[in-house]
Scaffold this motif. Structure first.
Motif: not given
Length: 229
Positions: A3-10, A97-105, A139-144
């Motif tokens: 597993t890995r835990f990433l922010a959207i920007a990462e 955040a949430g919809t942005v994260g889903a669209l990013a993957v 997704t939230g707070e730039d991954g934080r």
């Protein structure tokens, strides 16, 4: 399971399996939408796209973050949505955040959207799929956002250790910045019950799977067999 835990920007590659986590409140709201009868949720790229989709499909329900706005039918609040009849409807959702994260993957072979309310079903689906590598998108707070990271870590642990207890993870989420802002009314479009609803563990028995359909990212509930079935 690796597993890995990433922010959207990462996100620098296309993961094989992605679990996109937004506890407060996008994917708690999505789960409630399905519980209230929604057939599917279209994840919009922008507010303008959400309004354009609504204009082309007047029967669809458009939903956004923040306060009510012209053209939108609902706000991103589980407390408000839980009393809405969405039987057979399509919801268009755009959040920060949430919809942005889903669209990013969106190119991943499997995309799951999750919060605590569907945590066990999500973990069980990962077990059934025998996923070797899973990317959790915080997704939230730039991954934080600690509520999202806590939920992601709980699902990851639960996918491999079925006796994992949720209490410590839920406490972290309840003590998060997002929870405080919702409770204190810092954010708009909030119901007093939103935090408690976002922290309801396994409220719903389904996972939520997002797939590309006609160039749109569409989220649908997915029934997951229990170990006793």
């Amino acid at each position: 399971m690796d597993t890995r835990f990433l922010a959207i920007a990462e996100l620098d590659d296309v993961p094989s399996v992605a679990v996109v986590v937004d506890v407060m409140r996008a994917f708690t709201v999505a789960a409630w939408a399905f519980a209230r009868g929604a057939e599917k949720i279209v994840l919009a790229e922008s507010l303008d796209e959400a309004l354009a989709l609504k204009a082309r499909h007047p029967g669809w329900v458009a939903l956004k973050d923040g306060p009510p706005a012209p053209g939108f039918d609902a706000v991103n609040s589980p407390g408000m949505l839980r009393s809405v009849d969405l039987g057979g409807r399509t919801v268009v959702q755009k959040t920060t955040a949430g919809t942005v994260g889903a669209l990013a993957v969106k190119e991943a072979s499997l995309v799951l959207c999750a919060g605590f309310v569907v945590a066990e079903a999500t973990a069980r689906l990962l077990r059934i799929r025998a996923a070797d590598q899973v990317t959790f998108v915080v997704t939230g707070e730039d991954g934080r956002a600690d509520e999202d990271l806590a939920c992601a870590q709980y699902i990851a642990r639960r996918a491999t250790e079925v006796d994992t207890d949720a209490d410590a993870f839920l406490r972290r989420a309840g003590g998060s910045r997002a929870a405080a802002e919702l409770a204190q009314g810092v954010r708009q479009g909030v119901h007093p019950d939103d935090v408690a609803l976002c922290l309801e563990l396994d409220r719903f028995p389904f996972a939520m799977v997002a797939t590309l359909e006609d160039q749109l990212m569409v989220l649908r509930p997915s029934a997951v067999p229990s170990p006793n079935d």
